[in-house]
Scaffold this motif. Structure first.
Motif, PDB file in Angstrom:
ATOM      1  N   TYR A  24      32.068  32.726  26.353  1.00  0.00           N
ATOM      2  CA  TYR A  24      32.501  31.349  26.559  1.00  0.00           C
ATOM      3  C   TYR A  24      33.950  31.396  27.008  1.00  0.00           C
ATOM      4  O   TYR A  24      34.800  31.962  26.338  1.00  0.00           O
ATOM      5  CB  TYR A  24      32.356  30.531  25.272  1.00  0.00           C
ATOM      6  N   VAL A  25      34.217  30.842  28.171  1.00  0.00           N
ATOM      7  CA  VAL A  25      35.570  30.854  28.722  1.00  0.00           C
ATOM      8  C   VAL A  25      36.024  29.422  28.958  1.00  0.00           C
ATOM      9  O   VAL A  25      35.259  28.480  28.789  1.00  0.00           O
ATOM     10  CB  VAL A  25      35.635  31.675  30.037  1.00  0.00           C
ATOM     11  N   THR A  30      32.768  26.762  29.681  1.00  0.00           N
ATOM     12  CA  THR A  30      32.116  27.516  30.740  1.00  0.00           C
ATOM     13  C   THR A  30      31.489  28.771  30.150  1.00  0.00           C
ATOM     14  O   THR A  30      32.053  29.394  29.262  1.00  0.00           O
ATOM     15  CB  THR A  30      33.134  27.918  31.825  1.00  0.00           C
ATOM     16  N   LEU A  31      30.331  29.118  30.660  1.00  0.00           N
ATOM     17  CA  LEU A  31      29.631  30.321  30.249  1.00  0.00           C
ATOM     18  C   LEU A  31      29.777  31.366  31.338  1.00  0.00           C
ATOM     19  O   LEU A  31      29.603  31.058  32.516  1.00  0.00           O
ATOM     20  CB  LEU A  31      28.145  29.979  30.088  1.00  0.00           C
ATOM     21  N   ALA A  32      30.094  32.584  30.972  1.00  0.00           N
ATOM     22  CA  ALA A  32      30.199  33.673  31.950  1.00  0.00           C
ATOM     23  C   ALA A  32      29.401  34.863  31.417  1.00  0.00           C
ATOM     24  O   ALA A  32      29.360  35.105  30.207  1.00  0.00           O
ATOM     25  CB  ALA A  32      31.652  34.068  32.146  1.00  0.00           C
ATOM     26  N   LEU A  33      28.761  35.581  32.321  1.00  0.00           N
ATOM     27  CA  LEU A  33      28.022  36.773  31.930  1.00  0.00           C
ATOM     28  C   LEU A  33      28.989  37.905  31.637  1.00  0.00           C
ATOM     29  O   LEU A  33      29.927  38.146  32.396  1.00  0.00           O
ATOM     30  CB  LEU A  33      27.057  37.193  33.041  1.00  0.00           C
TER      31      LEU A  33
END
Length: 118
Positions: A24-25, A30-33
């Motif tokens: 989580y950024v 925002t979700l990031a892999l």
């Protein structure tokens, strides 16, 4: 790999969440892999055969629920619960309802009809 199927996307995302593949950024908005341990592209970590992810959902089924699932898989995309309940003598309706709730396998569409979610 899901070819745009929302249900398969749901399975992939749930699988990735279980594997803790997301960060989580931006304050959690925002979700990031995450990258895989050896900096391999994260999409390479997703199994090529999505059937492995989908079937893993059902590994913990009791024999009675497996029987209900197998019967439902033979009758097609949607089915009338009353008809198949009488044919099997398996107390089919409660089993289908349980699979719908615990494994998100079915949804009620109208009247006595149920359909597969994926």
């Amino acid at each position: 790999r899901s070819n745009g199927s929302p249900s398969l996307m749901e399975y992939i995302i749930r699988w990735a969440v279980d594997k803790e593949m997301f960060d989580y950024v931006d304050g959690g908005r925002t979700l990031a892999l995450k990258s895989v341990d050896d900096n391999t592209d994260v999409t390479a970590a997703i199994p090529r055969e999505l059937s492995n992810i989908v079937l893993a959902e059902f590994n913990d089924l009791s024999p009675v629920l497996w029987d209900a699932l197998k019967i439902a898989s033979c009758v097609g995309y949607s089915f009338n619960i009353a008809v198949y309940g009488e044919l099997t003598g398996l107390n089919f309706l409660p089993r289908i309802k349980e699979l719908a709730i615990t494994h998100n396998a079915f949804e009620r569409c109208m009247g006595n009809r149920y359909k597969w979610k994926h």
